[in-house]
Design a protein around this motif. Sequence first.
Motif, PDB file in Angstrom:
ATOM      1  N   PRO A 161      28.639  55.667  35.011  1.00 39.62           N
ATOM      2  CA  PRO A 161      27.652  55.802  33.948  1.00 39.62           C
ATOM      3  C   PRO A 161      27.644  57.217  33.372  1.00 39.62           C
ATOM      4  CG  PRO A 161      26.690  54.774  35.902  1.00 39.62           C
ATOM      5  CD  PRO A 161      28.027  55.288  36.295  1.00 39.62           C
ATOM      6  N   GLU A 162      27.291  57.317  32.106  1.00 37.48           N
ATOM      7  CA  GLU A 162      27.184  58.624  31.458  1.00 37.48           C
ATOM      8  C   GLU A 162      26.163  59.474  32.203  1.00 37.48           C
ATOM      9  OE1 GLU A 162      24.957  61.506  29.419  1.00 37.48           O
ATOM     10  OE2 GLU A 162      24.154  59.467  29.553  1.00 37.48           O
ATOM     11  N   GLY A 163      26.511  60.718  32.455  1.00 34.88           N
ATOM     12  CA  GLY A 163      25.618  61.620  33.172  1.00 34.88           C
ATOM     13  C   GLY A 163      25.947  61.775  34.643  1.00 34.88           C
ATOM     14  N   PHE A 164      26.961  61.032  35.129  1.00 32.28           N
ATOM     15  CA  PHE A 164      27.417  61.197  36.515  1.00 32.28           C
ATOM     16  C   PHE A 164      28.411  62.347  36.568  1.00 32.28           C
ATOM     17  CE2 PHE A 164      30.930  60.258  39.495  1.00 32.28           C
ATOM     18  CZ  PHE A 164      30.233  60.375  40.688  1.00 32.28           C
ATOM     19  N   ARG A 165      28.137  63.309  37.437  1.00 33.62           N
ATOM     20  CA  ARG A 165      29.065  64.431  37.622  1.00 33.62           C
ATOM     21  C   ARG A 165      29.275  64.678  39.107  1.00 33.62           C
ATOM     22  NH1 ARG A 165      26.971  69.626  35.465  1.00 33.62           N
ATOM     23  NH2 ARG A 165      24.897  68.680  35.471  1.00 33.62           N
ATOM     24  N   LEU A 166      30.535  64.757  39.501  1.00 30.93           N
ATOM     25  CA  LEU A 166      30.896  65.131  40.860  1.00 30.93           C
ATOM     26  C   LEU A 166      31.568  66.492  40.796  1.00 30.93           C
ATOM     27  CD1 LEU A 166      31.258  64.633  43.867  1.00 30.93           C
ATOM     28  CD2 LEU A 166      33.304  63.291  43.339  1.00 30.93           C
ATOM     29  N   LEU A 167      31.009  67.465  41.522  1.00 30.55           N
ATOM     30  CA  LEU A 167      31.498  68.849  41.497  1.00 30.55           C
ATOM     31  C   LEU A 167      32.056  69.180  42.874  1.00 30.55           C
ATOM     32  CD1 LEU A 167      28.344  70.285  39.672  1.00 30.55           C
ATOM     33  CD2 LEU A 167      30.504  69.582  38.622  1.00 30.55           C
ATOM     34  N   PRO A 168      33.337  68.887  43.108  1.00 31.61           N
ATOM     35  CA  PRO A 168      33.926  69.087  44.439  1.00 31.61           C
ATOM     36  C   PRO A 168      33.980  70.566  44.824  1.00 31.61           C
ATOM     37  CG  PRO A 168      35.310  67.676  43.050  1.00 31.61           C
ATOM     38  CD  PRO A 168      34.309  68.328  42.156  1.00 31.61           C
ATOM     39  N   GLY A 169      33.616  70.869  46.066  1.00 36.66           N
ATOM     40  CA  GLY A 169      33.764  72.221  46.589  1.00 36.66           C
ATOM     41  C   GLY A 169      32.954  73.270  45.871  1.00 36.66           C
ATOM     42  N   LEU A 170      31.819  72.901  45.292  1.00 33.34           N
ATOM     43  CA  LEU A 170      31.019  73.893  44.575  1.00 33.34           C
ATOM     44  C   LEU A 170      30.533  74.993  45.517  1.00 33.34           C
ATOM     45  CD1 LEU A 170      29.816  74.488  41.728  1.00 33.34           C
ATOM     46  CD2 LEU A 170      27.693  73.461  42.568  1.00 33.34           C
ATOM     47  N   LEU A 171      30.234  74.625  46.754  1.00 37.79           N
ATOM     48  CA  LEU A 171      29.815  75.613  47.754  1.00 37.79           C
ATOM     49  C   LEU A 171      30.981  75.954  48.664  1.00 37.79           C
ATOM     50  CD1 LEU A 171      26.378  74.071  48.832  1.00 37.79           C
ATOM     51  CD2 LEU A 171      26.794  75.854  47.130  1.00 37.79           C
ATOM     52  N   ASP A 172      31.284  77.242  48.785  1.00 35.74           N
ATOM     53  CA  ASP A 172      32.373  77.626  49.679  1.00 35.74           C
ATOM     54  C   ASP A 172      31.893  77.571  51.131  1.00 35.74           C
ATOM     55  OD1 ASP A 172      30.946  79.998  50.212  1.00 35.74           O
ATOM     56  OD2 ASP A 172      32.139  81.194  48.825  1.00 35.74           O
ATOM     57  N   ALA A 173      32.810  77.831  52.063  1.00 33.51           N
ATOM     58  CA  ALA A 173      32.502  77.671  53.480  1.00 33.51           C
ATOM     59  C   ALA A 173      31.344  78.562  53.925  1.00 33.51           C
ATOM     60  CB  ALA A 173      33.748  77.963  54.315  1.00 33.51           C
ATOM     61  N   ALA A 174      31.312  79.798  53.446  1.00 30.53           N
ATOM     62  CA  ALA A 174      30.239  80.710  53.836  1.00 30.53           C
ATOM     63  C   ALA A 174      28.896  80.226  53.309  1.00 30.53           C
ATOM     64  CB  ALA A 174      30.533  82.120  53.332  1.00 30.53           C
ATOM     65  N   ALA A 175      28.867  79.763  52.069  1.00 27.44           N
ATOM     66  CA  ALA A 175      27.620  79.247  51.496  1.00 27.44           C
ATOM     67  C   ALA A 175      27.160  77.998  52.229  1.00 27.44           C
ATOM     68  CB  ALA A 175      27.830  78.951  50.011  1.00 27.44           C
ATOM     69  N   GLN A 176      28.083  77.156  52.641  1.00 36.60           N
ATOM     70  CA  GLN A 176      27.723  75.962  53.413  1.00 36.60           C
ATOM     71  C   GLN A 176      27.089  76.345  54.746  1.00 36.60           C
ATOM     72  OE1 GLN A 176      31.094  73.202  53.759  1.00 36.60           O
ATOM     73  NE2 GLN A 176      31.894  74.061  51.864  1.00 36.60           N
ATOM     74  N   ARG A 177      27.667  77.323  55.427  1.00 35.42           N
ATOM     75  CA  ARG A 177      27.128  77.740  56.732  1.00 35.42           C
ATOM     76  C   ARG A 177      25.716  78.295  56.584  1.00 35.42           C
ATOM     77  NH1 ARG A 177      32.513  79.578  57.479  1.00 35.42           N
ATOM     78  NH2 ARG A 177      31.918  81.689  56.845  1.00 35.42           N
ATOM     79  N   ARG A 178      25.505  79.120  55.566  1.00 39.54           N
ATOM     80  CA  ARG A 178      24.178  79.707  55.350  1.00 39.54           C
ATOM     81  C   ARG A 178      23.155  78.622  55.019  1.00 39.54           C
ATOM     82  NH1 ARG A 178      27.324  83.642  52.607  1.00 39.54           N
ATOM     83  NH2 ARG A 178      26.814  82.686  50.591  1.00 39.54           N
ATOM     84  N   MET A 179      23.546  77.702  54.143  1.00 34.90           N
ATOM     85  CA  MET A 179      22.611  76.659  53.735  1.00 34.90           C
ATOM     86  C   MET A 179      22.281  75.735  54.899  1.00 34.90           C
ATOM     87  SD  MET A 179      22.817  74.067  50.455  1.00 34.90           S
ATOM     88  CE  MET A 179      22.855  75.455  49.310  1.00 34.90           C
TER      89      MET A 179
END
Length: 206
Positions: free
Chosen positions: A7-25
């Motif tokens: 559907p219009e408005g669906f967006r998949l943003l692969p790897g938007l957060l790097d490994a360091a940002a993932q660990r912090r979050m």
Amino acid sequence: MDPFSPPEGFRLLPGLLDAAAQRRMAAGILALLDDAPLYHATMPKTGKAMSVAMSNAGRLGWYSDREQGYRYIERHPFTGRPWPAIPEAVLDVWRDVAGYDPAPECCLINLYRDTAKMGLHQDRDEADFSAPVVSISLGDEALFRLGGTTRRDPTRSFRLASGDVLVLGGAARLAFHGIDRVLPGTSRLVPGGGRINLTLRRVTRP
């Protein structure tokens, strides 16, 4: 020919957060669960417990039980305390990708372990559908299923990895979606294994 078209408005943003940002979050979310412990919401009418463990951050938290069904509440259903604030790093993702100025009022935290899954559903317990739903994946990979705005529409499964961000806006705001299954052992981010999904929602009209 594949009949599926997102559907219009669906967006998949692969790897938007790097490994360091993932660990912090992930560390921030796990610390937050000390104040807002995980629970298993139950289905309306049947009272059957959902397989996914949940909690929330923000002014409002999503909850469901047999007696009153799906809704948003201002306090943790078991501790009675207000929900903790949404971490700033999570709000930064909303500001980067939502295209919608008012801040989200709810960050639903879903923890998938073992065979936990989420059936096809729409996010429609909110008062205003003009705001998108923003979803952040942390930990094990998952098979995410997306359909159209009716249950009869074709669906397709997408593989979501840790650090991926997904946006449901526009027509996709009311698309049916769910998690078919989690792929254990595909990440070491979450202690004990599993997948954390953060779903950011605006609940009331600005």
